[in-house]
Scaffold this active site. Structure first.
Site, short mmCIF file in Angstrom:
data_model
loop_
_atom_site.label_atom_id
_atom_site.label_comp_id
_atom_site.label_asym_id
_atom_site.label_seq_id
_atom_site.Cartn_x
_atom_site.Cartn_y
_atom_site.Cartn_z
NE ARG A 147 -2.27 1.92 3.43
CZ ARG A 147 -2.89 2.41 4.68
NH1 ARG A 147 -4.27 2.17 4.60
NH2 ARG A 147 -2.48 3.23 5.43
CE1 TYR A 159 -4.55 6.91 11.20
CE2 TYR A 159 -5.14 5.90 8.88
CZ TYR A 159 -4.73 5.86 10.20
OH TYR A 159 -4.86 4.57 10.83
CG ASP A 220 -7.25 3.49 3.03
OD1 ASP A 220 -8.43 4.11 2.86
OD2 ASP A 220 -6.82 2.60 4.15
CG HIS A 222 -7.80 6.91 5.07
ND1 HIS A 222 -7.70 5.80 5.95
CD2 HIS A 222 -6.28 6.98 4.96
CE1 HIS A 222 -6.68 5.29 6.16
NE2 HIS A 222 -5.80 5.84 5.53
CD GLU A 246 -8.77 0.57 2.67
OE1 GLU A 246 -7.24 0.26 1.88
OE2 GLU A 246 -9.12 0.54 3.55
CD GLU A 272 -10.65 0.92 7.12
OE1 GLU A 272 -9.60 0.38 6.19
OE2 GLU A 272 -10.38 1.77 7.82
NE ARG A 293 -9.61 -2.55 3.18
CZ ARG A 293 -8.60 -2.77 3.89
NH1 ARG A 293 -8.19 -4.24 3.87
NH2 ARG A 293 -8.00 -2.18 4.67
CD GLU A 349 -4.97 -3.25 6.22
OE1 GLU A 349 -5.99 -3.48 6.42
OE2 GLU A 349 -4.32 -2.07 6.15
CD1 TRP A 412 -11.68 9.37 11.22
CD2 TRP A 412 -10.32 8.39 9.82
NE1 TRP A 412 -10.54 8.86 12.23
CE2 TRP A 412 -9.78 8.25 11.07
CE3 TRP A 412 -9.68 7.76 8.82
CZ2 TRP A 412 -8.59 7.33 11.17
CZ3 TRP A 412 -8.53 7.15 9.03
CH2 TRP A 412 -8.04 7.27 10.26
C1 CS2 Z 1 -6.83 1.65 7.52
C2 CS2 Z 1 -6.61 1.49 9.07
O1 CS2 Z 1 -5.74 -0.47 7.56
C3 CS2 Z 1 -6.46 0.47 7.08
O2 CS2 Z 1 -6.78 0.23 5.80
O3 CS2 Z 1 -7.70 2.50 7.11
O4 CS2 Z 1 -5.33 1.91 9.56
C4 CS2 Z 1 -7.77 2.33 9.86
O5 CS2 Z 1 -7.20 3.74 9.88
C5 CS2 Z 1 -7.51 1.82 11.43
O6 CS2 Z 1 -7.75 0.45 11.46
C6 CS2 Z 1 -8.59 2.42 11.98
O7 CS2 Z 1 -9.05 1.73 13.23
MG MG Z 2 -8.41 1.39 5.13
#
Ligand code: CS2
Ligand code: MG
Length: 412
Positions: A147, A159, A220, A222, A246, A272, A293, A349, A412
């Protein structure tokens, strides 16, 4: 095989984990992961105050009946807290069933459909040079899929990117807020979608030029884009042949992916933060995604995620189970057993846990040549060392959040 004891264990080796531990009349112990990052104690209360007493005296072999009982009898259905609590019970019961049978859980789920699970790790950098170092570090650790997250010029902190100190400490294998930052308030980061959309294609071009066309690359978003912005990102990344993009748009509106799909052939992954098959129903039926996911921990356990993935299989949609470090070693083991057994596995992952976590959770999975395997211990193959767990009491921790330049809180 009667459940005689149920304990909820909170431990914080490298980060907070919530584990359900069941013990049966014939001496079997089953473990389940109930960790919800940043809201851990809500699941502890759900389990301790409302579920544990319902488990005592139940037949541990009745996994499906217990799932339906916990889901349907509560009246209040779905949601991350409820579904993580049910997931923990479900995982622990599969663990017990495996131990009672003397078989690893994947054998109970139909046996292995492959020799191992292709896994991806997280590379990041503040500039291309750092990012390349981080990719090389992952390759040296055996990762065959990576990733890619990159800092955006003009934004001071986003992030998924390691800052100075974090980068030096681990060459980008961990980023800031991984694990979630301990303290009484979330850290604040900044965000600007237009700058991000301009910058990210240049990063993927540089990575492809440096590492060639073969390596599967993921990214990702987010949940930060509008549908039209997401469509534009998918389109601009097409020349770089991503494995997936993602979480482009906020998860509350899954039908937003219709518009993204109309504009791009870049494969899409989402879910996720989804909890049930009903969150996926429309986007699977309309084939708006390519990868599911969901994590075993947040999707009601092995039983419910297996059903979701079997539904997805009818539409050629594969698994891409969530596996950051907030999925505990127990949740990761459950993902590996499920991933090994289903036909439509896609990718797993895998962010490695720290040494303290590995001392609390003794694990039997293997990692070789970029592939995970859950191992052949009976059950899930994870033992909880209660003495070690007791050395790490809970500490409040939060994920960061972000604001736009004018101070508006962003997605987020
Ligand atoms: C992220 C995670 O792994 C991922 O794809 O989106 O790091 C996510 O931010 C955390 O699991 C939040 O709890
Ligand atoms: Mg993610």
């Amino acid at each position: 095989m009667i459940i005689e004891r149920a304990d909820v264990i909170v431990t914080s080796p490298d980060r907070n984990f919530v584990t359900l531990r069941l013990e049966t009349s014939d001496g079997h112990v089953g473990l389940g992961d109930a960790t919800v990052n940043g809201r851990e104690l809500a699941v502890v209360s759900y389990l301790r105050d409302h579920v544990v007493q319902l488990l005592i005296g139940r037949d541990a072999s009745r996994i499906e009946d217990t799932w339906q009982f916990l889901y349907r009898s509560a009246y209040w259905r779905r949601g991350p807290i409820t579904m993580a609590a049910i997931a923990a019970v479900d995982m622990a019961l599969w663990d017990i069933k495996g131990k009672a049978a003397g078989l690893p859980v994947y054998q109970l789920l139909g046996g292995a459909s492959r020799t191992g699970l292709l896994a991806y790790g997280h590379a990041s950098g503040r500039d291309n040079e750092e990012l390349f170092d981080s990719v090389r570090k992952h390759q040296a650790e055996g990762y065959k899929a990576i990733r890619i997250q990159a800092a955006v010029p003009g934004l001071t902190s986003i992030y998924g990117i390691a800052s100075n100190a974090t980068f030096e400490a681990n060459k980008g294998a961990r980023y800031d807020h991984e694990p979630a930052q301990r303290g009484a308030f979330p850290a604040e980061e900044d965000w600007d979608t237009r700058s991000y959309l301009r910058h990210i294609p240049t990063v993927f071009e540089a990575v492809r030029n440096e590492f060639g066309p073969e390596i599967p690359l993921l990214h990702d978003g987010h949940h930060r884009m509008t549908p039209i912005q997401a469509a534009s990102l998918g389109k601009s990344l097409e020349p770089f042949d991503l494995f997936w993009l993602e979480d482009l748009t906020p998860a509350e509106n899954p039908e937003a992916l219709r518009l993204v799909r109309q504009h791009t052939t870049t494969p899409l992954a989402i879910g996720e933060i989804f909890n049930t098959v009903w969150d996926y129903q429309q986007i699977i039926r309309e084939q708006l995604i390519d990868y599911v996911r969901g994590a075993v921990t947040h999707m009601g356990g092995i039983s419910h995620l297996k059903k979701t993935l079997e539904y997805a299989a009818q539409y050629q949609i594969k698994s891409g189970m969530h596996g950051p470090t907030d999925i505990s070693p127990v949740g990761m083991a459950a993902a590996m057993h499920l991933g090994l057994s289903i036909h439509n596995f896609g990718i797993q992952e895998y962010m490695k846990h720290g040494a303290a976590t590995d001392s609390v959770f003794e694990q039997s999975f293997t990692w070789a040549d970029g592939m995970l395997h859950p191992g052949d211990e009976p059950g899930l193959g994870v033992a909880l060392n209660l003495d070690e767990a007791g050395r790490y009491p809970y500490e409040q921790a939060y994920l960061p959040y972000n604001r736009l330049a004018d101070g508006t809180v962003h997605d987020w």
